[in-house]
Design a protein around this motif. Structure first.
Motif, PDB file in Angstrom:
ATOM      1  N   PRO A  61      21.290   1.294   0.934  1.00  0.00           N
ATOM      2  CA  PRO A  61      20.128   0.661   0.307  1.00  0.00           C
ATOM      3  C   PRO A  61      20.448  -0.743  -0.181  1.00  0.00           C
ATOM      4  CG  PRO A  61      21.177   2.121  -1.251  1.00  0.00           C
ATOM      5  CD  PRO A  61      21.906   2.300   0.055  1.00  0.00           C
ATOM      6  N   GLN A  62      19.422  -1.554  -0.297  1.00  0.00           N
ATOM      7  CA  GLN A  62      19.600  -2.865  -0.915  1.00  0.00           C
ATOM      8  C   GLN A  62      19.840  -2.735  -2.410  1.00  0.00           C
ATOM      9  OE1 GLN A  62      17.330  -6.344   0.324  1.00  0.00           O
ATOM     10  NE2 GLN A  62      15.953  -4.976   1.419  1.00  0.00           N
ATOM     11  N   LEU A  63      19.282  -1.680  -2.995  1.00  0.00           N
ATOM     12  CA  LEU A  63      19.274  -1.541  -4.442  1.00  0.00           C
ATOM     13  C   LEU A  63      19.518  -0.090  -4.823  1.00  0.00           C
ATOM     14  CD1 LEU A  63      18.589  -2.638  -7.317  1.00  0.00           C
ATOM     15  CD2 LEU A  63      16.175  -2.238  -6.758  1.00  0.00           C
ATOM     16  N   ILE A  92      15.784   1.565  -1.112  1.00  0.00           N
ATOM     17  CA  ILE A  92      16.168   2.020  -2.442  1.00  0.00           C
ATOM     18  C   ILE A  92      17.011   3.295  -2.365  1.00  0.00           C
ATOM     19  CG2 ILE A  92      15.327   2.719  -4.727  1.00  0.00           C
ATOM     20  CD1 ILE A  92      14.590  -0.135  -3.953  1.00  0.00           C
ATOM     21  N   GLY A  93      18.073   3.333  -3.162  1.00  0.00           N
ATOM     22  CA  GLY A  93      18.828   4.556  -3.387  1.00  0.00           C
ATOM     23  C   GLY A  93      18.604   5.002  -4.819  1.00  0.00           C
ATOM     24  N   PHE A  94      18.382   6.290  -5.022  1.00  0.00           N
ATOM     25  CA  PHE A  94      18.092   6.823  -6.347  1.00  0.00           C
ATOM     26  C   PHE A  94      19.195   7.775  -6.794  1.00  0.00           C
ATOM     27  CE2 PHE A  94      13.874   6.006  -4.490  1.00  0.00           C
ATOM     28  CZ  PHE A  94      13.295   5.228  -5.487  1.00  0.00           C
ATOM     29  N   VAL A  95      19.622   7.626  -8.052  1.00  0.00           N
ATOM     30  CA  VAL A  95      20.544   8.567  -8.683  1.00  0.00           C
ATOM     31  C   VAL A  95      19.935   8.940 -10.032  1.00  0.00           C
ATOM     32  CG1 VAL A  95      22.858   8.979  -9.582  1.00  0.00           C
ATOM     33  CG2 VAL A  95      22.551   7.521  -7.574  1.00  0.00           C
ATOM     34  N   ASN A 134       0.850  -1.186   0.000  1.00  0.00           N
ATOM     35  CA  ASN A 134       0.000   0.000   0.000  1.00  0.00           C
ATOM     36  C   ASN A 134       0.893   1.246   0.000  1.00  0.00           C
ATOM     37  OD1 ASN A 134       0.898   0.362   2.666  1.00  0.00           O
ATOM     38  ND2 ASN A 134      -0.924  -0.586   3.545  1.00  0.00           N
ATOM     39  N   LYS A 135       0.292   2.428   0.002  1.00  0.00           N
ATOM     40  CA  LYS A 135       1.073   3.665  -0.113  1.00  0.00           C
ATOM     41  C   LYS A 135       2.062   3.827   1.025  1.00  0.00           C
ATOM     42  CE  LYS A 135      -2.150   6.430  -2.858  1.00  0.00           C
ATOM     43  NZ  LYS A 135      -2.955   7.684  -2.901  1.00  0.00           N
ATOM     44  N   ARG A 136       1.657   3.452   2.230  1.00  0.00           N
ATOM     45  CA  ARG A 136       2.548   3.608   3.370  1.00  0.00           C
ATOM     46  C   ARG A 136       3.751   2.679   3.265  1.00  0.00           C
ATOM     47  NH1 ARG A 136       0.831   3.730   9.795  1.00  0.00           N
ATOM     48  NH2 ARG A 136       2.941   4.000  10.613  1.00  0.00           N
ATOM     49  N   ARG A 137       3.508   1.439   2.871  1.00  0.00           N
ATOM     50  CA  ARG A 137       4.622   0.495   2.734  1.00  0.00           C
ATOM     51  C   ARG A 137       5.525   0.879   1.571  1.00  0.00           C
ATOM     52  NH1 ARG A 137       4.118  -5.762   3.174  1.00  0.00           N
ATOM     53  NH2 ARG A 137       6.364  -5.412   3.448  1.00  0.00           N
ATOM     54  N   LEU A 138       4.956   1.443   0.515  1.00  0.00           N
ATOM     55  CA  LEU A 138       5.784   1.913  -0.591  1.00  0.00           C
ATOM     56  C   LEU A 138       6.697   3.049  -0.147  1.00  0.00           C
ATOM     57  CD1 LEU A 138       3.422   1.894  -3.720  1.00  0.00           C
ATOM     58  CD2 LEU A 138       5.506   0.539  -3.397  1.00  0.00           C
ATOM     59  N   ALA A 139       6.171   3.948   0.673  1.00  0.00           N
ATOM     60  CA  ALA A 139       6.993   5.044   1.186  1.00  0.00           C
ATOM     61  C   ALA A 139       8.138   4.507   2.041  1.00  0.00           C
ATOM     62  CB  ALA A 139       6.138   6.010   1.988  1.00  0.00           C
ATOM     63  N   ASP A 140       7.856   3.523   2.891  1.00  0.00           N
ATOM     64  CA  ASP A 140       8.900   2.900   3.705  1.00  0.00           C
ATOM     65  C   ASP A 140       9.934   2.190   2.828  1.00  0.00           C
ATOM     66  OD1 ASP A 140       7.771   3.777   6.049  1.00  0.00           O
ATOM     67  OD2 ASP A 140       6.675   1.908   6.443  1.00  0.00           O
ATOM     68  N   TYR A 141       9.453   1.537   1.793  1.00  0.00           N
ATOM     69  CA  TYR A 141      10.321   0.825   0.848  1.00  0.00           C
ATOM     70  C   TYR A 141      11.277   1.789   0.155  1.00  0.00           C
ATOM     71  CZ  TYR A 141      11.308  -1.612  -3.617  1.00  0.00           C
ATOM     72  OH  TYR A 141      11.901  -2.161  -4.728  1.00  0.00           O
ATOM     73  N   ARG A 142      10.746   2.915  -0.335  1.00  0.00           N
ATOM     74  CA  ARG A 142      11.600   3.911  -0.991  1.00  0.00           C
ATOM     75  C   ARG A 142      12.618   4.483  -0.010  1.00  0.00           C
ATOM     76  NH1 ARG A 142       6.501   5.558  -3.132  1.00  0.00           N
ATOM     77  NH2 ARG A 142       6.400   7.231  -1.578  1.00  0.00           N
ATOM     78  N   ARG A 143      12.173   4.704   1.216  1.00  0.00           N
ATOM     79  CA  ARG A 143      13.044   5.307   2.234  1.00  0.00           C
ATOM     80  C   ARG A 143      14.142   4.341   2.672  1.00  0.00           C
ATOM     81  NH1 ARG A 143       9.332   6.058   5.835  1.00  0.00           N
ATOM     82  NH2 ARG A 143       8.764   8.108   5.033  1.00  0.00           N
ATOM     83  N   ARG A 144      13.791   3.085   2.870  1.00  0.00           N
ATOM     84  CA  ARG A 144      14.697   2.139   3.520  1.00  0.00           C
ATOM     85  C   ARG A 144      15.533   1.318   2.535  1.00  0.00           C
ATOM     86  NH1 ARG A 144      10.969  -0.644   5.619  1.00  0.00           N
ATOM     87  NH2 ARG A 144      10.979  -2.284   4.047  1.00  0.00           N
TER      88      ARG A 144
END
Length: 233
Positions: free
Chosen positions: A157-159, A87-90, A75-85
Motif C-alpha cells: 500500500p501507499q499508506l 491503503i493497508g489497515f492494522v 464515488n463508492k466504487r472508487r473508494l472501494a478501489d482506493y481501499r483495496r489498492r
C-alpha cells in the motif's frame, strides 16, 4: 506538495437536534515516508479522521488528498478501489480468519491487488517464517498482530493506517509491534499513520498531530525521532 492533505474537514453524524460534530475544520499535512502519530483522548475524533483518510467514511465538508488524488471526491466504487489498492489497515483487533493459516490469511489479501509482495516473504520479514502453517488460535496475540501487519504490507500500500495497534497487547509485545512499524517506514519508505491515546508514543514519530474535541489542537515535527526501543511508558 505534501503526500496527505486535510483541508478544513468537517464530519457531522446525525441530523437536526441530534447531530454530533465529530471533526471541525481539521487541516494538516503529512509528508511521504513519515511516521505520523495522531494522539488524543477517547472521543476526540481520531478514529473518524482515520476512517475518512482510509476511505471507510465520507466527510461532510472540506477536502482530503492522497498525492494528487482528491479522495473526498471519490464515488463508492472508487473508494472501494482506493481501499483495496492504496491503503493497508492494522486494527487493535486482528480480524484474522480463524480457519485459515497465517500464510493463507496473508494470501487472501494479495488476491485483490495487481502486484503484491510474496506472502511467505512478508511473513519472514515480520519474524513468522516458522509459524506460517499455524492457525490464529495457535498464535500469541503479538504473533496474530504480526500476521495482520504482514497482510497489510503484502498489498504494497501507499499508506499504512494503524488504529491503536498495540491496544490489545502487553507492554513488551506492543513495543515489538511498534518497532516493526518503525522499521517498515525507515527501510521501505512507507508512510505510516498511527492513532493512539498514549502520548508517550509521540517520541517515535516524525510528525505529531494532536486532536482535541474534534479539532486539530496542534501539529509538530520531530527532527530526531526516537527508536521505539528507547521509549518507556
Amino acid at each position: 506538495m505534501s503526500f496527505i492533505r486535510f483541508e478544513n474537514v468537517e464530519k457531522r453524524y446525525g441530523t437536526g437536534d441530534v447531530s454530533v460534530l465529530a471533526l471541525q475544520k481539521a487541516s494538516f499535512e503529512i509528508e511521504r515516508g513519515e511516521i505520523c502519530v495522531i494522539v488524543g483522548p477517547s472521543g476526540a475524533g481520531k478514529t473518524t479522521l482515520l476512517n475518512i483518510l482510509g476511505g471507510m467514511d465520507t466527510l461532510t465538508s472540506g477536502r482530503v488528498f492522497l498525492g494528487e488524488n482528491e479522495v473526498s471526491s471519490f464515488n463508492k466504487r472508487r473508494l472501494a478501489d482506493y481501499r483495496r489498492r492504496d491503503i493497508g489497515f492494522v486494527f487493535q483487533f486482528y480480524n484474522l480468519i480463524p480457519n485459515l493459516t497465517a500464510l493463507e490469511n496473508v494470501e487472501i489479501a494479495t488476491q485483490i491487488v495487481k502486484d503484491p509482495l510474496p506472502p511467505a516473504q512478508v511473513l519472514e520479514e515480520v519474524g513468522l517464517g516458522a509459524r506460517m502453517s499455524n492457525f490464529p488460535a495457535q498464535l500469541s496475540g503479538g504473533e496474530q498482530q504480526r500476521v495482520a501487519i504482514a497482510r497489510a504490507l503484502a498489498k504494497k500500500p501507499q499508506l499504512l493506517l494503524c488504529d491503536e495497534p498495540t491496544g490489545a497487547l502487553d507492554y513488551a509485545t506492543g513495543k515489538q509491534i511498534l518497532s516493526l512499524l518503525q522499521k517498515q517506514s525507515r527501510e521501505n519508505g512507507m508512510t505510516v499513520v498511527i492513532i493512539t491515546h498514549n502520548s508517550a508514543l509521540t517520541a517515535m514519530a516524525d510528525r505529531v498531530i494532536r486532536i482535541r474535541n474534534g479539532t486539530v489542537a496542534g501539529v509538530s515535527v520531530n527532527e530526531h525521532a526516537t527508536p521505539i526501543e528507547e521509549i518507556e511508558w
